[in-house]
Design an enzyme around this catalytic site. Structure first.
Site, PDB file in Angstrom:
ATOM      1  N   GLU A 268       1.160   3.993 -30.997  1.00  0.00           N
ATOM      2  CA  GLU A 268       2.160   2.974 -31.363  1.00  0.00           C
ATOM      3  C   GLU A 268       2.524   2.250 -30.069  1.00  0.00           C
ATOM      4  O   GLU A 268       3.394   2.695 -29.325  1.00  0.00           O
ATOM      5  CB  GLU A 268       3.404   3.653 -31.956  1.00  0.00           C
ATOM      6  CG  GLU A 268       3.143   4.418 -33.234  1.00  0.00           C
ATOM      7  CD  GLU A 268       3.020   3.520 -34.460  1.00  0.00           C
ATOM      8  OE1 GLU A 268       3.221   2.297 -34.326  1.00  0.00           O
ATOM      9  OE2 GLU A 268       2.694   4.041 -35.535  1.00  0.00           O
ATOM     10  N   CYS A 302       9.872  -2.898 -29.622  1.00  0.00           N
ATOM     11  CA  CYS A 302       8.442  -3.205 -29.737  1.00  0.00           C
ATOM     12  C   CYS A 302       8.255  -4.384 -30.690  1.00  0.00           C
ATOM     13  O   CYS A 302       7.285  -5.128 -30.584  1.00  0.00           O
ATOM     14  CB  CYS A 302       7.668  -1.988 -30.211  1.00  0.00           C
ATOM     15  SG  CYS A 302       8.415  -1.219 -31.641  1.00  0.00           S
TER      16      CYS A 302
HETATM   17  P1  NAD Z   1       5.722   3.707 -21.176  1.00  0.00           P
HETATM   18  O1  NAD Z   1       4.328   3.458 -21.594  1.00  0.00           O
HETATM   19  O2  NAD Z   1       6.097   3.445 -19.774  1.00  0.00           O
HETATM   20  O3  NAD Z   1       6.113   5.239 -21.478  1.00  0.00           O
HETATM   21  C1  NAD Z   1       6.068   5.780 -22.775  1.00  0.00           C
HETATM   22  C2  NAD Z   1       5.869   7.282 -22.690  1.00  0.00           C
HETATM   23  O4  NAD Z   1       4.547   7.550 -22.212  1.00  0.00           O
HETATM   24  C3  NAD Z   1       6.813   7.988 -21.726  1.00  0.00           C
HETATM   25  O5  NAD Z   1       7.214   9.211 -22.285  1.00  0.00           O
HETATM   26  C4  NAD Z   1       5.942   8.207 -20.496  1.00  0.00           C
HETATM   27  O6  NAD Z   1       6.338   9.287 -19.692  1.00  0.00           O
HETATM   28  C5  NAD Z   1       4.595   8.468 -21.126  1.00  0.00           C
HETATM   29  N1  NAD Z   1       3.425   8.183 -20.279  1.00  0.00           N
HETATM   30  C6  NAD Z   1       3.278   7.195 -19.367  1.00  0.00           C
HETATM   31  N2  NAD Z   1       2.032   7.229 -18.832  1.00  0.00           N
HETATM   32  C7  NAD Z   1       1.371   8.237 -19.443  1.00  0.00           C
HETATM   33  C8  NAD Z   1       0.056   8.779 -19.322  1.00  0.00           C
HETATM   34  N3  NAD Z   1      -0.831   8.273 -18.485  1.00  0.00           N
HETATM   35  N4  NAD Z   1      -0.281   9.826 -20.114  1.00  0.00           N
HETATM   36  C9  NAD Z   1       0.603  10.339 -20.996  1.00  0.00           C
HETATM   37  N5  NAD Z   1       1.875   9.890 -21.124  1.00  0.00           N
HETATM   38  C10 NAD Z   1       2.259   8.851 -20.365  1.00  0.00           C
HETATM   39  O7  NAD Z   1       6.646   2.849 -22.180  1.00  0.00           O
HETATM   40  P2  NAD Z   1       8.219   2.600 -22.133  1.00  0.00           P
HETATM   41  O8  NAD Z   1       8.539   1.668 -21.022  1.00  0.00           O
HETATM   42  O9  NAD Z   1       8.953   3.895 -22.236  1.00  0.00           O
HETATM   43  O10 NAD Z   1       8.439   1.859 -23.548  1.00  0.00           O
HETATM   44  C11 NAD Z   1       8.231   0.504 -23.752  1.00  0.00           C
HETATM   45  C12 NAD Z   1       6.892   0.251 -24.416  1.00  0.00           C
HETATM   46  O11 NAD Z   1       6.777   1.009 -25.611  1.00  0.00           O
HETATM   47  C13 NAD Z   1       6.719  -1.197 -24.857  1.00  0.00           C
HETATM   48  O12 NAD Z   1       5.425  -1.595 -24.565  1.00  0.00           O
HETATM   49  C14 NAD Z   1       6.968  -1.148 -26.351  1.00  0.00           C
HETATM   50  O13 NAD Z   1       6.388  -2.204 -27.066  1.00  0.00           O
HETATM   51  C15 NAD Z   1       6.348   0.170 -26.692  1.00  0.00           C
HETATM   52  N6  NAD Z   1       6.862   0.682 -27.955  1.00  0.00           N
HETATM   53  C16 NAD Z   1       6.039   0.625 -29.054  1.00  0.00           C
HETATM   54  C17 NAD Z   1       6.506   1.059 -30.279  1.00  0.00           C
HETATM   55  C18 NAD Z   1       5.637   0.989 -31.495  1.00  0.00           C
HETATM   56  O14 NAD Z   1       5.950   1.661 -32.474  1.00  0.00           O
HETATM   57  N7  NAD Z   1       4.560   0.225 -31.513  1.00  0.00           N
HETATM   58  C19 NAD Z   1       7.804   1.601 -30.400  1.00  0.00           C
HETATM   59  C20 NAD Z   1       8.597   1.656 -29.257  1.00  0.00           C
HETATM   60  C21 NAD Z   1       8.113   1.204 -28.047  1.00  0.00           C
END
Ligand code: NAD
Length: 515
Positions: A268, A302
């Site tokens: 997601e 998102c």
């Molecule tokens: P992010 O990608 O920085 O982090 C999200 C999660 O992934 C965190 O828990 C982080 O620790 C983990 N993470 C980061 N790198 C990783 C890796 N290499 N391997 C495994 N885990 C890892 O995102 P954010 O800044 O917390 O959130 C914002 C983003 O999330 C935006 O792009 C938004 O659109 C997206 N989002 C999407 C949805 C959806 O349902 N499509 C919902 C909410 C947020």
């Protein structure tokens, strides 16, 4: 201080948040962890909420082993009885809604109303999951062979790893966990390191219910940590499903790691959502939908509206109405219901917002409502920014990317086909909308020739999905679906069964194998 005015300390106390927390739990006692200390500061006023020792590999391995053992027990409990546990979680959340909603708002920076709304979504998904616990059904089909019966059934899949983003610190976990639990799976949750306290509060609430019902430890686990814990999870073949919510950058790494071990991933990821505004649109509804979509949660959903694709005949009118609406926006503490816009999550987000503004202008964009960082009275942290609007081309590099901030791009179209082309012509495919009174346009938008997104709305904006539908998007949004509808099938393995109740053994495809 905002904490005293809004009763934050009382909320933290009632949720059992301590000054220094341990970063791992198997649903019973907290496990001592020795990783880096993560400090959670509120973007609302910059004050420290609490600290937590992150989990490291040793704790990770111990938790996965406990989860594995728990799976063999949890899956034996009949699904409706698992549903009964989830029902109790929902009730407990009802009792803690005010306190948890406040913490979510204070730690993430969304408005109190949105914080409470997020907890309500958790309650709703619990209710949905309870009903679903009696409906995990497959199909039966007619066999081509006489006296044979064929059907398919769904079994629990194992350990579900949940990696979540900061902007929905609690709801996204519950969308996954409550469904996984009624399916007979056990969960390991790694929340965003930017919102660890909200996750700890959820784990406390869930643990109370599990303990009261004598559920073995390991059914619902929490591991606080940064991307390193996420990496351990995505590479670990013991985790049958990884449900990861976050940026496309993260999703590409997680998807590759899970794919390399032929595991199952539910992704997601980021969106780049647009509203097409037809010349027949009801402009009163349109402005409400567009402004809420662009500035709600300070543009950190998102599904936030990032682009408005406006018919050329009403372009100037829409532009001036938007300008007027933006002039009336009140920006400040999200805990104060008088404000429409709260802060961004942290300094890094503010920098990305400023960079995007510089870039859109460099590429030829023109300010309709100029952005900028806000400081002075009423802004208790350096994370408050002005919602901004720029006229831009869809082809600009910055317009093609998701900037997680309240920046809205305006562009013109002449024909509906052109508008749909522009809407689809980005790498992401999460949410989309058309505002129109023209049936032909709305049906075209919803047809296979229309929006290529996972969510396509008519006469409502791009943000704010209901839990009853399957939620997710296409292309770089990752293709996953979670929450309602039949998204539960991701959390189970499907098995096709054929039973012969006759006295012959006819082989498939008419093959004769006589002896
Ligand atoms: P992010 O990608 O920085 O982090 C999200 C999660 O992934 C965190 O828990 C982080 O620790 C983990 N993470 C980061 N790198 C990783 C890796 N290499 N391997 C495994 N885990 C890892 O995102 P954010 O800044 O917390 O959130 C914002 C983003 O999330 C935006 O792009 C938004 O659109 C997206 N989002 C999407 C949805 C959806 O349902 N499509 C919902 C909410 C947020």
């Amino acid at each position: 201080m905002s904490q005293d005015i809004f009763g934050i300390q009382a909320a933290l106390k009632s949720l059992g948040i301590k000054d220094l927390h341990q970063g791992a739990s198997t649903g019973m006692e907290w496990i001592k962890t020795s990783g880096d200390v993560i400090s959670s500061y509120s973007p609302v006023d910059g004050l420290l909420i609490g600290k937590v020792n992150a989990a490291k590999q040793d704790t990770y391995d111990a938790v996965v082993n406990i989860a594995n053992q728990a799976f063999s027990q949890w899956r034996q409990i009949p699904a409706p009885k698992r549903g009964e546990i989830v029902r109790q979680v929902g009730d407990r959340l009802r009792g803690k809604k005010e306190a948890l909603g406040k913490l979510v708002s204070y730690e993430m920076g969304k408005s109190l109303q949105e914080g409470l709304g997020e907890v309500q979504e958790m309650i709703d998904i619990c209710d949905f999951a309870v009903g679903l616990s009696r409906q995990l059904h497959g199909f039966t089909m007619h066999s081509e062979r006489p006296q044979h019966r064929m059907y398919e059934q769904y079994h629990p899949i194992g350990i579900v790893g949940i990696i979540s983003a900061f902007n929905f610190p609690v709801a996204v976990w519950s969308w996954n966990a409550m469904i996984a639990l009624i399916c007979g799976d056990v969960c390991i949750w790694k929340p965003s390191e930017k919102t660890p306290m909200s996750a700890i509060a959820c784990q406390q609430i869930l643990s109370e219910v599990l303990k009261e019902n004598n559920i073995p430890e390991g059914v619902s686990n929490l591991l606080i940590g940064d991307f390193r814990i996420g990496e351990l999870m995505s590479h670990d073949p013991r985790l049958s499903l990884i449900s990861a919510t976050g940026s496309t950058r993260m999703g590409k790494k997680v998807g590759a790691a899970v794919g390399a071990r032929l595991g199952r991933a539910l992704l997601e990821l980021g969106g780049n959502n647009a509203i097409i505004i037809s010349e027949t649109a009801d402009l009163k509804m349109t402005i409400i939908g567009a402004v809420f979509g662009a500035i709600g949660t300070a543009g950190q959903r998102c599904t936030s509206t990032r682009r408005l694709i406006i018919h050329e005949r009403i372009y100037e009118d829409v532009k001036s109405r938007l300008k007027e609406a933006y002039n009336q926006l009140k920006i400040g503490s999200p805990l104060d219901p008088a404000n429409h816009v709260g802060p961004l999550i942290d300094q890094n987000a503010v920098e990305l917002y400023l960079k995007a503004i510089v870039q859109v202008k460099k590429e030829g964009g023109k300010a309709v409502v100029e952005g900028g960082v806000l400081n002075g009275k009423g802004f208790q942290s350096a994370c408050y920014v002005k919602p901004a609007i720029y006229e831009a081309e869809n082809s600009f590099e910055i317009v093609q990317a998701e900037t997680f901030a309240p920046i809205l791009y305006l562009m013109k179209y002449t024909t509906i086909e052109e508008a749909i082309f522009i809407q689809n012509n980005v790498p992401q495919g999460l949410s989309s909308a058309i505002m129109t009174s023209n049936l032909r346009e709305s049906e075209l938008f919803l047809s296979h020739m229309g929006s290529d997104c996972g969510i396509a709305n008519v006469n409502i904006g791009t943000s704010g999905a209901e839990i009853g539908g399957a939620f997710g998007g296409e292309k770089e949004t990752g293709g996953g679906r979670e929450s309602g509808s039949d998204a539960w099938k991701y959390y189970m393995r499907r098995q096709t069964n054929t039973i012969n109740y006759g006295t012959d053994l006819p082989l498939a495809q008419g093959i004769q194998f006589g002896f």
